[in-house]
Design a protein around this motif. Structure first.
Motif, PDB file in Angstrom:
ATOM      1  N   TYR A 124      34.058  45.724  91.418  1.00 18.18           N
ATOM      2  CA  TYR A 124      35.654  46.020  90.623  1.00 18.18           C
ATOM      3  C   TYR A 124      36.213  44.687  90.705  1.00 18.18           C
ATOM      4  O   TYR A 124      36.616  43.722  91.467  1.00 18.18           O
ATOM      5  N   PHE A 125      36.120  44.661  89.390  1.00 23.16           N
ATOM      6  CA  PHE A 125      37.629  43.458  88.742  1.00 23.16           C
ATOM      7  C   PHE A 125      38.690  44.391  88.016  1.00 23.16           C
ATOM      8  O   PHE A 125      38.977  45.052  87.446  1.00 23.16           O
ATOM      9  N   LEU A 126      39.648  43.397  88.360  1.00 25.51           N
ATOM     10  CA  LEU A 126      40.908  43.950  87.045  1.00 25.51           C
ATOM     11  C   LEU A 126      40.764  43.027  85.606  1.00 25.51           C
ATOM     12  O   LEU A 126      40.437  42.450  85.701  1.00 25.51           O
ATOM     13  N   SER A 127      40.719  44.601  85.165  1.00 22.38           N
ATOM     14  CA  SER A 127      41.204  44.456  83.971  1.00 22.38           C
ATOM     15  C   SER A 127      42.734  43.172  83.680  1.00 22.38           C
ATOM     16  O   SER A 127      42.973  42.937  84.231  1.00 22.38           O
ATOM     17  N   ASP A 128      42.138  42.797  81.923  1.00 26.23           N
ATOM     18  CA  ASP A 128      42.950  41.671  81.969  1.00 26.23           C
ATOM     19  C   ASP A 128      44.572  41.792  81.563  1.00 26.23           C
ATOM     20  O   ASP A 128      45.152  41.691  81.395  1.00 26.23           O
ATOM     21  N   LEU A 129      44.926  43.367  81.408  1.00 26.59           N
ATOM     22  CA  LEU A 129      46.178  43.835  81.079  1.00 26.59           C
ATOM     23  C   LEU A 129      46.493  43.772  82.609  1.00 26.59           C
ATOM     24  O   LEU A 129      47.470  43.140  82.453  1.00 26.59           O
ATOM     25  N   TRP A 130      45.876  44.498  83.602  1.00 25.64           N
ATOM     26  CA  TRP A 130      46.172  44.026  84.955  1.00 25.64           C
ATOM     27  C   TRP A 130      46.722  42.788  85.361  1.00 25.64           C
ATOM     28  O   TRP A 130      47.683  42.571  85.491  1.00 25.64           O
ATOM     29  N   GLN A 131      46.262  41.889  84.921  1.00 23.91           N
ATOM     30  CA  GLN A 131      46.560  40.161  85.244  1.00 23.91           C
ATOM     31  C   GLN A 131      47.360  40.617  84.256  1.00 23.91           C
ATOM     32  O   GLN A 131      48.649  39.043  85.132  1.00 23.91           O
ATOM     33  N   ILE A 132      47.435  40.447  83.253  1.00 22.71           N
ATOM     34  CA  ILE A 132      49.010  40.135  82.301  1.00 22.71           C
ATOM     35  C   ILE A 132      50.405  40.977  83.260  1.00 22.71           C
ATOM     36  O   ILE A 132      51.200  40.449  82.768  1.00 22.71           O
ATOM     37  N   LEU A 133      49.917  41.745  83.041  1.00 22.24           N
ATOM     38  CA  LEU A 133      51.220  42.582  83.695  1.00 22.24           C
ATOM     39  C   LEU A 133      51.903  42.272  84.695  1.00 22.24           C
ATOM     40  O   LEU A 133      52.681  42.698  85.390  1.00 22.24           O
ATOM     41  N   TRP A 134      50.923  42.149  85.973  1.00 19.25           N
ATOM     42  CA  TRP A 134      51.031  41.527  87.218  1.00 19.25           C
ATOM     43  C   TRP A 134      51.619  40.521  88.178  1.00 19.25           C
ATOM     44  O   TRP A 134      51.497  40.388  88.443  1.00 19.25           O
ATOM     45  N   LEU A 135      50.377  39.290  86.781  1.00 22.11           N
ATOM     46  CA  LEU A 135      50.900  38.150  86.717  1.00 22.11           C
ATOM     47  C   LEU A 135      52.735  37.515  87.108  1.00 22.11           C
ATOM     48  O   LEU A 135      52.212  36.392  87.968  1.00 22.11           O
ATOM     49  N   PRO A 136      53.311  37.348  85.849  1.00 22.62           N
ATOM     50  CA  PRO A 136      54.517  37.295  86.039  1.00 22.62           C
ATOM     51  C   PRO A 136      55.310  38.076  87.564  1.00 22.62           C
ATOM     52  O   PRO A 136      55.956  36.966  87.645  1.00 22.62           O
ATOM     53  N   LEU A 137      54.859  38.756  87.680  1.00 19.64           N
ATOM     54  CA  LEU A 137      55.826  39.633  88.852  1.00 19.64           C
ATOM     55  C   LEU A 137      55.084  38.748  89.760  1.00 19.64           C
ATOM     56  O   LEU A 137      56.409  38.318  91.008  1.00 19.64           O
ATOM     57  N   LEU A 138      54.223  38.712  89.951  1.00 18.09           N
ATOM     58  CA  LEU A 138      54.087  37.982  91.613  1.00 18.09           C
ATOM     59  C   LEU A 138      54.534  36.368  91.298  1.00 18.09           C
ATOM     60  O   LEU A 138      54.742  36.035  92.675  1.00 18.09           O
ATOM     61  N   CYS A 139      54.238  35.448  90.929  1.00 16.53           N
ATOM     62  CA  CYS A 139      55.072  34.606  90.469  1.00 16.53           C
ATOM     63  C   CYS A 139      56.713  34.585  90.912  1.00 16.53           C
ATOM     64  O   CYS A 139      56.723  33.381  91.570  1.00 16.53           O
ATOM     65  N   VAL A 140      56.832  35.821  90.086  1.00 16.76           N
ATOM     66  CA  VAL A 140      58.692  35.415  90.146  1.00 16.76           C
ATOM     67  C   VAL A 140      58.661  36.057  91.759  1.00 16.76           C
ATOM     68  O   VAL A 140      59.646  35.078  92.693  1.00 16.76           O
ATOM     69  N   GLY A 141      57.702  36.779  92.362  1.00 19.95           N
ATOM     70  CA  GLY A 141      57.603  37.866  93.869  1.00 19.95           C
ATOM     71  C   GLY A 141      58.312  36.018  94.430  1.00 19.95           C
ATOM     72  O   GLY A 141      59.130  35.957  95.094  1.00 19.95           O
TER      73      GLY A 141
END
Length: 167
Positions: A127-144
């Motif tokens: 199970y791998f995350l798609s590139d779209l999910w990584q693009i959406l959630w990575l900024p939220l993770l970094c800011v959080g």
């Protein structure tokens, strides 16, 4: 009827003080309970929901904020400044916090594995995350993470940029 009303009123007034006394009694064990609950939930999620979850990594992510790096650093600085008592007490407090976190995580994973052994990984597709999910959630993770670590406004953009780069 007066006695019952009086007892109910006194019970309602005693409840906040009882909560405060329970909170005071549990305060020294906060780190142990936090690590225990995080690792127990992670191991139960692995057993019953998705067995590709690694409970150790989830637990490390959950207890990253209360890690005692600052207390140990302050203790070493005070020892270097020849403040033996303060430095030693900070180091001992930091190491005790670290010990409570490790013991809580180990107990939580052991409890979760005792409740249910995880299913084998033979029939599970990767199970791998798609590139779209990584693009959406990575900024939220970094800011959080930058907010959780209380970065100053001047260092905030650099912190988010470095976190995104290292990801």
């Amino acid at each position: 009827a007066f006695f019952i009303t009086y007892a109910i009123d006194n019970g309602a007034r005693a409840a906040p003080s009882m909560r405060r006394s329970i909170a005071k009694r549990l305060a020294p064990w906060e780190c142990l309970l936090q690590a225990y609950i995080a690792s127990l939930v992670a191991s139960l999620c692995q057993a019953y929901w998705n067995n590709t979850i690694n409970p150790t990594k989830v637990t490390l992510g959950a207890i990253a904020v209360p890690l005692p790096g600052y207390a140990i650093s302050v203790g070493v600085i005070e020892l270097a400044a020849d403040n033996i008592t303060g430095g030693f007490s900070h180091i001992v407090k930091g190491l005790l916090t670290l010990l409570l976190l490790v013991v809580g995580a180990a107990l939580g994973i052991a409890t979760g594995n005792a409740i249910s052994e995880p299913a084998p990984l033979d029939n599970v597709p990767p199970y791998f995350l798609s590139d779209l999910w990584q693009i959406l959630w990575l900024p939220l993770l970094c800011v959080g993470l930058a907010v959780a670590l209380q970065n100053s406004p001047r260092d905030f953009p650099w912190s988010v940029l470095c976190q995104g780069f290292t990801y």
